[in-house]
Design a protein around this motif. Sequence first.
Motif, PDB file in Angstrom:
ATOM      1  N   ARG A 164       0.826  -1.211   0.000  1.00  0.00           N
ATOM      2  CA  ARG A 164       0.000   0.000   0.000  1.00  0.00           C
ATOM      3  C   ARG A 164       0.857   1.258   0.000  1.00  0.00           C
ATOM      4  N   GLY A 165       2.050   1.170   0.575  1.00  0.00           N
ATOM      5  CA  GLY A 165       2.936   2.324   0.588  1.00  0.00           C
ATOM      6  C   GLY A 165       3.762   2.480  -0.674  1.00  0.00           C
ATOM      7  N   SER A 166       3.642   1.546  -1.596  1.00  0.00           N
ATOM      8  CA  SER A 166       4.424   1.621  -2.833  1.00  0.00           C
ATOM      9  C   SER A 166       3.744   2.526  -3.847  1.00  0.00           C
ATOM     10  N   ASP A 167       4.496   2.907  -4.864  1.00  0.00           N
ATOM     11  CA  ASP A 167       3.955   3.797  -5.896  1.00  0.00           C
ATOM     12  C   ASP A 167       3.020   3.071  -6.848  1.00  0.00           C
ATOM     13  N   HIS A 168       3.395   1.865  -7.258  1.00  0.00           N
ATOM     14  CA  HIS A 168       2.577   1.180  -8.269  1.00  0.00           C
ATOM     15  C   HIS A 168       2.684  -0.340  -8.207  1.00  0.00           C
TER      16      HIS A 168
END
Length: 393
Positions: free
Chosen positions: A349-353
């Motif tokens: 969820r904290g990642s960009d994509h």
Amino acid sequence: MDLTVVRPVAFFTWNAQTFAERFRRRGLIFLMAVLRPFLYSTNRKFATRVVHTVLRGVTRDRLDLLGEEYFEYKLKPRLKPEGVRAVQELVQSGADVVLVSQALDHLMRPLAQHLGVKRIVANRLEFRGGTATGRLLGPVIRPRGAFAPFRENMPDGRRAPKTLARHLDITLEEMRAAVIPAYRQIPAAVCPVVHFDGQKQPSGFSVRRAFAGKQMMLIGVTGFIGKVWLANTLLELPEVKRIYLLIRRQKSNPGERRFEKMVEESPVFDPLFERHGDLLPEFLREKVEVVEGDVTQSGLGLSPDIARSLQKNLDLIVNSSGLTDFNPDLRDALATNTDAAVKVLEFVRGSDHAGLVHLSTCYVAWPTSMPNRNGVLCTKWSSRPSSAPRPKK
């Protein structure tokens, strides 16, 4: 035939999944047996509602299964052959036959299908999330009175709609609205699809093209599924840009050394040795990077700089980690199979994509789909049970 309310409900409770649940529900049934004569004498509808409250917490699919078993082993042997033939002949003549009963629809559906009847009126439980709440939906089909067999008996069992509605103590409109199909309607499985960048994939989808130039992280590579996944990916999808391996340090044994030992000893990497020969270490240095971490810790146990870099650049995270022992310490099982899955989801969820592919153990429940903050879908893949044979190379 006389199909009472209590017997099927007792059968459902007698076949609960756990011993504690069985004894709890059996105690409630005995309590109902004591109270039911008093409740029945005052309000038959209320008595019917009270009896079915013991089924709270039972799933719909289990009630369907138990209903089929009750019909097959308890009810079907008691059916009168001449009665079955009479109903079937009536159906074959083109008559519009509707079976009406105070029993649950989970029991009446197998009976109706056996007789060839397409519609029924029966009591129905309310379900939320596939689990019974113990509440009956309206209209409640109450049991017949003590003198009903004499007062309401007809040679062929037919009832005029108005007469039947009066006997059931409901309106004619309520009775017509209560008619439901005899065949259980199985909801179609929904397969959510996310079109990245708002565009549909062109026809002729290619896995090789889809993975070309992508950066991925594999969690659980030291397990037997992770080894096979890594070896096959490197063998069949050499266009992958980079594969990061999250490996936990074991005391004085660093993650890099654990990976080297796995490659040297595991036979699943033999095809890679045969293809690259002495150049395999160089190929692995180009494609694979080991990062030390711990999936049970926040941020996957990575340093802040490495975590931010991975969250920015990763296209996919594959989580095949898990404790597959059948009798582990409960604390270890929760930390590895439950808390770790939450930590992985938080990282995604904290990642960009980045997307997520999660291979669960036989003890892990996971939502069908879970988007990250950018709407990228995280999908559940269930692995074979932990008792399955070890894959061969």
